[in-house]
Write a protein that holds these residues in place. Structure first.
Motif, PDB file in Angstrom:
ATOM      1  N   ARG B 123      46.759  31.973  51.503  1.00 40.79           N
ATOM      2  CA  ARG B 123      47.273  31.480  52.788  1.00 40.79           C
ATOM      3  C   ARG B 123      46.767  32.332  53.949  1.00 40.79           C
ATOM      4  O   ARG B 123      46.389  31.812  54.999  1.00 40.79           O
ATOM      5  CB  ARG B 123      48.809  31.488  52.778  1.00 40.79           C
ATOM      6  N   THR B 124      46.766  33.631  53.742  1.00 46.07           N
ATOM      7  CA  THR B 124      46.273  34.517  54.799  1.00 46.07           C
ATOM      8  C   THR B 124      44.816  34.215  55.117  1.00 46.07           C
ATOM      9  O   THR B 124      44.412  34.129  56.281  1.00 46.07           O
ATOM     10  CB  THR B 124      46.389  35.991  54.356  1.00 46.07           C
ATOM     11  N   ALA B 125      44.027  34.042  54.061  1.00 43.94           N
ATOM     12  CA  ALA B 125      42.598  33.778  54.261  1.00 43.94           C
ATOM     13  C   ALA B 125      42.390  32.457  54.996  1.00 43.94           C
ATOM     14  O   ALA B 125      41.564  32.359  55.902  1.00 43.94           O
ATOM     15  CB  ALA B 125      41.878  33.756  52.915  1.00 43.94           C
ATOM     16  N   LEU B 126      43.159  31.446  54.608  1.00 38.53           N
ATOM     17  CA  LEU B 126      43.028  30.145  55.262  1.00 38.53           C
ATOM     18  C   LEU B 126      43.377  30.258  56.736  1.00 38.53           C
ATOM     19  O   LEU B 126      42.695  29.703  57.601  1.00 38.53           O
ATOM     20  CB  LEU B 126      43.932  29.113  54.585  1.00 38.53           C
ATOM     21  N   GLN B 127      44.450  31.008  56.997  1.00 38.70           N
ATOM     22  CA  GLN B 127      44.876  31.166  58.380  1.00 38.70           C
ATOM     23  C   GLN B 127      43.784  31.853  59.199  1.00 38.70           C
ATOM     24  O   GLN B 127      43.528  31.479  60.340  1.00 38.70           O
ATOM     25  CB  GLN B 127      46.153  31.989  58.427  1.00 38.70           C
ATOM     26  N   ALA B 128      43.135  32.836  58.571  1.00 37.74           N
ATOM     27  CA  ALA B 128      42.087  33.572  59.274  1.00 37.74           C
ATOM     28  C   ALA B 128      40.927  32.654  59.659  1.00 37.74           C
ATOM     29  O   ALA B 128      40.221  32.910  60.624  1.00 37.74           O
ATOM     30  CB  ALA B 128      41.583  34.717  58.400  1.00 37.74           C
ATOM     31  N   THR B 129      40.739  31.588  58.899  1.00 40.22           N
ATOM     32  CA  THR B 129      39.630  30.682  59.222  1.00 40.22           C
ATOM     33  C   THR B 129      40.100  29.506  60.064  1.00 40.22           C
ATOM     34  O   THR B 129      39.372  28.537  60.233  1.00 40.22           O
ATOM     35  CB  THR B 129      38.966  30.143  57.947  1.00 40.22           C
ATOM     36  N   GLY B 130      41.328  29.588  60.553  1.00 41.65           N
ATOM     37  CA  GLY B 130      41.792  28.555  61.474  1.00 41.65           C
ATOM     38  C   GLY B 130      42.306  27.310  60.797  1.00 41.65           C
ATOM     39  O   GLY B 130      42.407  26.264  61.426  1.00 41.65           O
ATOM     40  N   LEU B 131      42.613  27.416  59.513  1.00 42.72           N
ATOM     41  CA  LEU B 131      43.177  26.257  58.829  1.00 42.72           C
ATOM     42  C   LEU B 131      44.683  26.451  58.678  1.00 42.72           C
ATOM     43  O   LEU B 131      45.145  27.580  58.476  1.00 42.72           O
ATOM     44  CB  LEU B 131      42.542  26.095  57.442  1.00 42.72           C
ATOM     45  N   PRO B 132      45.450  25.377  58.736  1.00 42.85           N
ATOM     46  CA  PRO B 132      46.894  25.529  58.540  1.00 42.85           C
ATOM     47  C   PRO B 132      47.181  25.818  57.069  1.00 42.85           C
ATOM     48  O   PRO B 132      46.764  25.038  56.205  1.00 42.85           O
ATOM     49  CB  PRO B 132      47.444  24.157  58.961  1.00 42.85           C
ATOM     50  N   LEU B 187      32.863  32.475  63.160  1.00 44.28           N
ATOM     51  CA  LEU B 187      32.078  33.633  62.704  1.00 44.28           C
ATOM     52  C   LEU B 187      32.329  34.823  63.623  1.00 44.28           C
ATOM     53  O   LEU B 187      32.513  35.959  63.168  1.00 44.28           O
ATOM     54  CB  LEU B 187      30.582  33.296  62.690  1.00 44.28           C
ATOM     55  N   LEU B 188      32.344  34.560  64.916  1.00 40.03           N
ATOM     56  CA  LEU B 188      32.577  35.648  65.877  1.00 40.03           C
ATOM     57  C   LEU B 188      33.978  36.231  65.694  1.00 40.03           C
ATOM     58  O   LEU B 188      34.171  37.443  65.770  1.00 40.03           O
ATOM     59  CB  LEU B 188      32.400  35.133  67.312  1.00 40.03           C
ATOM     60  N   ARG B 189      34.932  35.343  65.424  1.00 33.94           N
ATOM     61  CA  ARG B 189      36.305  35.828  65.231  1.00 33.94           C
ATOM     62  C   ARG B 189      36.408  36.689  63.986  1.00 33.94           C
ATOM     63  O   ARG B 189      37.113  37.715  63.964  1.00 33.94           O
ATOM     64  CB  ARG B 189      37.266  34.650  65.130  1.00 33.94           C
ATOM     65  N   LEU B 190      35.727  36.298  62.928  1.00 30.64           N
ATOM     66  CA  LEU B 190      35.755  37.087  61.693  1.00 30.64           C
ATOM     67  C   LEU B 190      35.195  38.479  61.943  1.00 30.64           C
ATOM     68  O   LEU B 190      35.677  39.473  61.413  1.00 30.64           O
ATOM     69  CB  LEU B 190      34.945  36.396  60.588  1.00 30.64           C
TER      70      LEU B 190
END
Lengths: 305, 359, 363
Positions: B123-132, B187-190
């Motif tokens: 869930r954390t990883a998904l959130q980091a990529t902007g997915l609910p 990508l920039l956000r990561l």
């Protein structure tokens, strides 16, 4: 540029070569790939040897008359020896000669059957896949009916109905095999009909018939050839099987399946009767499968360079 | 780096020097067949083994040579510390597993986690990529998602174990432009929020310009120019870089379009000397037989071109006798001799230079 | 009169399942699409995947059956003609597809590929046919040494040249170019675009250019029609649309192009979310779920495509609505990576920086 122009004028052969240069190079490449596969080469050698033996059986067999069916009751059931390398059968005939003559039947039948199957299955599959809609539905429902029966049982029933003979065996095999090819080609045609080059041909006003003939079928042919080489082995097996149960060749025809069947009652006392015919069937089927595998590697578009 | 093929040995890469610093996105830019994907794959050891042979070189990751690492260790690194995102997100996801299952699998391979804890990480990883990070998403199959969402799922999978280096191979090429921009911003956000260093492999100069801190331009298996994005794109030195930029249709009418004569050379039998010399407008005699060595043309800006070197007044012959990496012309590309070897530290915390070096 | 006039073109696909072939869903691939293409000019149909641009192209080429509308080509309404006459009328339009390899039959030689359209009417054969093929190949920059080769022996750009030669064989008036360069590298793309431009002038060709790459569109098209989910949202002369875009979708699309100028980084993604399904398109304006200027009326009423401000636009926003910020972002994305003025950079004192070499004008 000069090369082509000059070649065109020098000779017809050079012209032919120039025109087919690309195909020649591809063939050479494919041959190279094929020759690297030792098993496939072995298979090819077996097939070629079988063809040679079948064609020249009358000259190569030690006892040609016996190979054709003349019996020699004085020499019944002799074990392998210098005179009869594979021994003699229940009627004193040389087993080696009979195995050699026996090579003719599977080869002829496999050619007849594959030709018949291609003639029926490929155009039907191509038309069904290319046009789709109700034509496709109709052709596919017919194939469904044929495919609903186990192939061998269906073939047996057909031969039993038509009368036991090699001709009817061939006919029965065509009737049971063509739906497989129709389905295979149909699947290819469905994926090919959306290809841009087919669409482009349509916009140029090329007729449907020409599109199927020039754009669909040639590009669907790779998998068909692969399937064929593998199936030839199966056809040979089925011919032998039908003869084995008495629905194919009639004695004294030298047919491998029939020979295995005849040797069955002597299997404990005279093993050589069934064994050599069995080895012949096994060897030829295996050879076809090996060649088929190699062709699959060459013709499968996914493995192409 | 060489590939063995039926037609002969393809010399896919020939002296690729590339450095990725922490929290940095480096763009590998070039046309098809220039070796950018091969470079990316070799970082992760993904090249087919019997055909692909690394003939020489090193890939240093925080000081460790990845090429010298045993298979087992490499496997533990792959997907955890270094991970990859591919061009086609549908093909790189397994169609029979749900999003939740796929990502938690990766997490559980690398971390000894309970199912529940793994799901939390997902869930954390998904959130980091902007997915609910909803149950609905976790339970959906790849084919039910849109292209952009699939690529986000791939990226979530790539960063789920706290990757320090992400190799993104044309991650937006299969996507529509409006979605492409979303992914580039991701990508920039990561990079900014999670400190993920990245190698962005792309053929699109615009994509690189919008995303990368530094750019390496590749041609026929060589890095021909490398430097800060703005320097490389606004003040290109290598004739190929300049030509590539001039080919872009942006703001030009069809009459104004520039082209590069000739074609990319066959890498089975590459031209001697500089691999670009056959198409170069400034070809010198030396270019035909001597491979140019990279030299620093401006601060942090490197290029491998005899002509530029001649122009810069350093003399053409100076570096030819030297091994790359030494000599008066400067130390090419590997500018951090003191790469810290951080033992154990997480990639986002440890001070490190991810140095990928190839010769 | 225009060479091609498309009016109210609507193409729906029915998804059929099961034995009875009952239609379960309808894909609204193109809805009431109208545009016209003048002789000798290029009209670009622009949109993302699912916008219906390829559907429209296929309808014009006769590769699908439109529900309604008219396609008037060289004065004749194609959809009103019988199948046979349609085929003849369509010989004046030819197509070049995106993927250079799959648009050429891999088993045919270049000669046979280019000769195929010439053989259809069997107007010429033998030596005359070969001469014509060679002539066509020379027009696209290929020579006779390529005549008997097959597609897999060529690069993508060369294959596209072969496809262009084939399309030129029947001396068409209209060429439908369906993303002709999007599978190619930029340097190859530039050469194909240059070739197409030259052919257009030499042969007075008209192009219907299907594309998603706006940078390419700006450099080749004289007019643009932007499509979204099967509908045209804005269309007009290229300069007008690119300099002064008014539809929120056009603005977003333009702002989404990654500019090669690193100094002009876009602040954020211009558009969030995905294109909705064309099976059940949004009510009212189809763009409203993603539009940042959405008003109450937008999901109620379908905005009509109306003429104003030198273009046709389908948007409920009032004419004087302030879009200057978005227009600025859209313009910024278009800026090219101008290799900086060499004089200036030479003058700049920068430690170890070497003078930037002067490049010749023509590469």
């Amino acid at each position: 540029m000069m090369d082509t122009t000059v070649a065109v004028r020098t000779s017809r052969f050079a012209d032919w070569r120039a025109r087919h240069q690309s195909g020649i190079e591809e063939a050479r490449h494919n041959l190279h790939v094929f020759l690297r596969d030792k098993l496939a080469v072995a298979g090819l050698i077996v097939i070629v040897a079988t063809v040679v033996v079948a064609v020249f059986a009358a000259y190569l067999a030690p006892y040609p008359e016996q190979g054709r069916g003349d019996s020699d009751m004085a020499n019944r059931l002799q074990p392998p020896s210098a005179e009869n390398i594979m021994g003699t059968d229940q009627q004193g005939r040389d087993v080696l000669s009979r195995v050699m003559f026996g090579a003719r039947i599977p080869l002829v039948i496999s050619v007849v059957v594959t030709a018949g199957v291609l003639l029926v299955g490929v155009p039907l599959g191509g038309i069904a896949g290319y046009f789709g809609g109700w034509i496709d539905e109709a052709v596919m429902r017919i194939t469904d009916i044929f495919l609903a029966f186990p192939a061998l049982v269906f073939a047996m029933a057909l031969v039993a109905f038509l009368g036991a003979s090699l001709r009817n065996v061939a006919l029965a095999l065509v009737i049971t095999w063509w739906p497989w090819y129709a389905r295979l080609v149909r699947g290819m045609a469905i994926s090919l009909r959306e290809r841009p080059y087919v669409l482009a041909a349509k916009t140029m006003g090329v007729s449907h018939f020409t599109i199927i003939r020039r754009h669909i079928l040639p590009n669907a042919f790779g998998p068909v050839i692969v399937q064929m080489t593998v199936d030839v082995g199966a056809v040979i097996l089925e011919v032998a099987a039908l003869s084995f149960i008495g629905l194919g060749a009639k004695p004294p025809t030298p047919e491998w399946g029939l020979m295995i069947s005849e040797g069955r009652q002597y299997i404990l006392s005279a093993w050589w009767l069934s064994t050599f015919a069995g080895i012949a069937v096994f060897g030829l089927v295996l050879a076809y499968n090996l060649v088929g595998d190699a062709l699959r590697d060459i013709l499968d578009p996914r493995l192409k360079r | 780096m060489e590939f063995r093929s039926l037609r002969g040995v393809v010399k896919a890469l020939n002296g690729v020097y590339l450095t990725v610093h922490e929290r940095e996105i480096v763009g590998l830019v070039g046309e098809s067949g220039c070796g950018k994907t091969v470079t990316g794959y070799s970082v992760l050891g993904l090249l087919p083994k019997p055909q692909a042979q690394v003939t020489s070189g090193r890939i240093l990751f925080k000081g460790d040579d990845l090429l010298a690492k045993p298979q087992q260790e490499m496997r533990a690194l792959k997907g955890k510390v270094i991970s990859m995102v591919f061009q086609d997100p549908l093909a790189s996801l397994n169609p029979v597993f749900t999003v939740g299952e796929q990502i938690s699998r990766v997490v559980r391979v690398h971390h000894d986690l309970e199912k529940k804890a793994a799901l939390e990480a997902v869930r954390t990883a998904l959130q980091a990529t902007g997915l609910p990070p909803t149950d609905a998403l976790l339970k959906s199959y790849p084919h039910q998602l849109s292209g952009g969402m699939r690529q986000r799922v791939c990226m979530a999978m790539a960063i789920s174990c706290g990757a320090g280096l992400l190799v993104a191979d044309e991650p937006t090429t299969a996507l529509d432009v409006t979605i492409q921009m979303q992914i580039l911003k991701l990508l920039l956000r990561l990079r900014d929020e999670l400190g993920v260093s990245q190698i962005l492999i792309t053929h699109n100069v615009g994509v690189a310009a919008q995303t990368c801190d530094r750019i390496a331009v590749m041609y026929a298996g060589n890095v021909v120019e490398e430097g800060p994005t703005a320097d490389v794109l606004k003040r290109p030195r290598h004739p190929y870089t300049l030509a590539l930029i001039e080919c872009l249709p942006q703001g030009k009418s069809a009459e104004q379009l520039k082209t590069i004569p000739g074609a990319v050379p066959d890498l089975i039998d590459p031209p001697a000397g500089c691999r670009f010399h056959e198409r170069c407008a400034h070809v010198r005699d030396i270019c035909r037989d001597t491979m140019p060595t990279p030299f620093e043309v401006a601060r942090d800006h490197w290029t491998a071109c005899h002509w530029v070197q001649e122009k810069s007044g350093r003399g053409v012959g100076v570096t030819t006798g030297h091994e790359p990496g030494v000599g008066a012309a400067g130390v090419p590309f590997n500018r951090d001799p003191g790469i810290e070897h951080t033992a154990g530290g997480g990639p986002a915390t440890g001070e490190s230079g991810d140095d990928i070096r190839r010769e | 009169m225009s060479l091609l006039e498309v009016e109210d073109l609507t193409v729906h696909f029915k998804i059929r399942r099961g034995l009875t072939r009952k239609s379960i869903d309808t894909v609204h691939a193109a809805d009431e699409v109208s545009f016209s293409l003048e002789r000798g000019t290029t009209l670009a149909l622009v949109g993302e995947s699912g916008s219906g641009k390829t559907t429209v192209a296929h309808a014009i080429l006769g590769l699908n059956k439109p529900q309604k509308g008219s396609i008037v080509f060289a004065g004749r309404d194609l959809l009103a003609l019988s199948r046979g006459t349609q085929r003849t009328a369509r010989r004046g339009m030819q197509v070049v597809f995106q993927d250079p390899y799959s648009s050429l039959n891999p088993r045919m030689t270049v000669h046979d590929l280019v000769a195929e359209p010439l053989r259809v009417g069997s107007e010429i054969s033998g030596d005359a046919l070969r001469e014509r093929v060679v002539e066509l190949l020379e027009m696209v920059g290929l020579g006779t040494q390529h005549l008997w080769r097959r597609p897999h022996e060529f690069s993508g750009g060369q294959c596209q040249r072969i496809a262009i030669a084939r399309a030129l064989a029947l001396s068409p008036d209209l060429m439908v170019l369906d993303e002709p360069t999007s599978a190619l590298d930029v340097s190859v793309q530039a050469r194909i675009l240059t070739l197409l431009h030259r052919l257009q002038i030499e042969l007075t060709l008209s192009y219907l250019f299907i594309a998603h790459d706006l940078a390419v569109v700006e450099s080749v098209a004289s007019a643009v029609a932007v499509m979204y989910l099967g509908k045209i949202v804005e269309s007009g002369p290229t300069a007008t649309i690119f300099e002064d875009p008014r539809h929120p979708y056009t603005l977003a699309l333009l702002a989404s192009v990654p500019s090669p100028d690193p100094d002009r980084r876009s602040a954020g993604a211009a558009l969030s979310g995905d294109v909705p399904s064309a099976i059940d398109p949004p009510s009212g304006c189809r763009f409203h779920p993603r539009c940042k200027f959405r008003m109450d009326v937008c999901d109620q009423e379908i905005p009509p495509l109306e003429d104003r401000d030198g273009r046709r636009i389908a948007c409920h926003l009032p004419r004087d609505f302030d879009l200057s910020a978005e227009q600025e972002a859209a313009r910024a994305a278009r800026s090219t990576a101008v290799v900086e003025d060499r004089q200036r950079s030479r003058a700049r004192p920068r430690g170890d920086e070497t003078p930037v070499p002067k490049m010749p004008r023509r590469w």
